[in-house]
Design an enzyme around this catalytic site. Structure first.
Site, PDB file in Angstrom:
ATOM      1  N   GLU A  74      14.975  60.968  32.380  1.00 46.16           N
ATOM      2  CA  GLU A  74      15.030  62.255  31.594  1.00 46.16           C
ATOM      3  C   GLU A  74      16.495  63.204  31.769  1.00 46.16           C
ATOM      4  O   GLU A  74      16.885  63.495  30.716  1.00 46.16           O
ATOM      5  CB  GLU A  74      13.810  62.979  32.006  1.00 46.16           C
ATOM      6  CG  GLU A  74      13.548  64.497  31.091  1.00 46.16           C
ATOM      7  CD  GLU A  74      14.923  65.431  31.234  1.00 46.16           C
ATOM      8  OE1 GLU A  74      15.263  66.141  30.329  1.00 46.16           O
ATOM      9  OE2 GLU A  74      15.006  65.918  32.458  1.00 46.16           O
ATOM     10  N   ASP A 116      12.736  60.666  37.238  1.00 50.90           N
ATOM     11  CA  ASP A 116      14.215  60.725  37.919  1.00 50.90           C
ATOM     12  C   ASP A 116      14.261  61.794  38.717  1.00 50.90           C
ATOM     13  O   ASP A 116      13.843  62.769  38.503  1.00 50.90           O
ATOM     14  CB  ASP A 116      15.245  60.305  36.852  1.00 50.90           C
ATOM     15  CG  ASP A 116      15.062  61.277  35.923  1.00 50.90           C
ATOM     16  OD1 ASP A 116      14.146  61.780  35.454  1.00 50.90           O
ATOM     17  OD2 ASP A 116      16.267  61.507  35.136  1.00 50.90           O
TER      18      ASP A 116
END
Ligand code: NI
Length: 410
Positions: free
Chosen positions: A153, A95
């Protein structure tokens, strides 16, 4: 790649290194493709499609849509072994962040307001490069490598839902490794240590409810600002007076909003903060203690409170034997013991900790800063970027870890 670093002599001409270095242009191409298409946690659709397309192209078995956008891929070793076959997992987070990129580079983010400002684009590229290399050299290891491409994350956390979806089963993972490109360390170094590497991340949101009124008539009010100020100060005493000084910990109140005018006593105050610590034995302690402090002070002033305390991520704790494995491999890759930095702990957090609670493993930092190329901005900065030379170093470390952990020797 190593030879470009000042003070680091010699080039390892091993076949592994030559072949991985030859893949550097592709690693950069993938990283830049992803860098231009940053996506927030659980929305990594384009990222997941890109990963799946590559795996498909290379004939690598994989499953998509795990915990929304996560992917698990499997590469089987074919080397004969008399030992029980083991499974090593390699984790990469996918991400990006809600940051407007300020770099003026050809691969600048195409998604306005979003940016890969932590290097997760590089993590995906390194994992893909490792998967490709191993798929071309299945006879170089025995057992199985499981690649875990993990969403979110940066928050709200994709490791836990992937764990709950069973990514460490079928086949059962024996150990896990992962890396973070790290601009706190120069290119050519690796931060690796056993034990605590990164801190637990806990967050709290607290609303103090007092009673507003005229700034000149405080006796008719319960001043939420005075109450909040007492709490902010008292919270600092938790670390200094309640925690063993040998246990590093932090309590930060990063947000405090109250009041509208200089002569009006505020009726409410909103106070949000974060708590960090390394020692897993402190789990549960801060939540309880923070509430005791808030509750006690509110009571003494006649205020009330609403507290939402969320323990997000446990500390990142590395297993000694897997950390030793990574260290020995990294030493061979950086070619100098001075390139290994055990003093690399940070109070930053990482949700690979959930995987590390479940199986032994090692998370490590791959130095990626290069001030000479102006590539040294900190992570999460709008001008963050890293030296892409680190990409092939990351692949080489992963590949060598696989070949060592899943060795045909006993
Ligand atoms: Ni990160």
């Amino acid at each position: 790649m190593i030879s470009v670093l000042p003070g680091i002599p010699a080039v390892d001409c091993s076949q592994i290194r030559l072949e991985i270095q030859a893949s550097q242009p592709r690693l950069m191409e993938w990283r830049r493709h992803l860098h231009q298409r940053p996506e927030l946690g659980f929305r990594e659709q384009l990222t997941a499609e890109f990963i799946a397309q590559k795996l498909q192209e290379w004939g690598i078995e994989h499953e998509t849509g795990i915990a929304t956008t996560g992917i698990v891929a499997i590469v089987q070793g074919t080397a004969p072994t008399s030992q029980p076959k083991q499974v090593l997992a390699i984790r990469a987070d996918m991400d990006a962040l809600p940051i407007q990129e300020e770099n003026d580079v050809p691969y600048k983010s195409l998604h306005d307001g979003f940016m890969h400002a932590c290097g997760h684009d590089g993590h995906v590229s390194i994992a893909l490069g490792t998967a490709y290399y191993l798929s071309q050299h299945q006879d170089s290891f025995a057992g199985t490598v499981k690649f875990i491409f993990q969403p979110a994350e940066e928050g709200p956390g994709g490791a836990k839902p992937m764990l709950e979806a069973g990514v460490l089963q079928n086949p059962t993972v024996d150990a896990i490794i992962g890396l973070h490109l790290w601009n706190n360390l120069p290119l050519g170094t690796v931060g690796v240590r056993s034990g605590a590497l990164m801190a637990a991340v806990e967050t709290f949101y607290c609303k103090i409810q007092g009673k507003g009124g005229h700034g000149a008539m405080p006796h008719q009010t319960v001043d939420a600002i005075v109450v909040a100020a007492q709490i902010v100060t008292a919270l600092q005493a938790i670390v200094s007076r309640n925690v063993d000084p040998l246990n590093a910990a932090v309590v930060t109140v990063g947000k405090l909003h109250a009041g509208n005018a200089k002569n009006i006593i505020a009726d409410t105050a909103q106070m949000d903060g974060t708590v960090r610590y390394f020692n897993p034995a402190l789990e549960g302690f801060f939540g309880q203690r923070v509430e005791q402090v808030i509750s006690g002070i509110c009571q003494s002033y006649g205020a009330s409170y609403e507290l939402n305390y969320i323990p997000y991520y446990p500390p990142v704790i590395n297993d000694e034997s897997i950390a030793n494995l990574v260290r020995s491999v990294a030493e061979a890759v950086v070619e100098t013991p001075a390139g290994i930095v055990p003093e690399c702990q940070t109070m930053g957090g990482e949700d690979i900790s959930f995987f590390l609670q479940a199986v032994p493993g090692c998370y490590f930092f791959l130095g990626s800063a290069n001030p000479a190329k102006n590539l040294a901005y900190p992570h999460h900065h709008p001008r963050f970027d890293f030296d892409e030379t680190a990409l092939s170093m990351g692949v080489e470390i992963f590949v060598r870890c696989v070949e060592k952990f899943l060795s045909t020797a006993s």
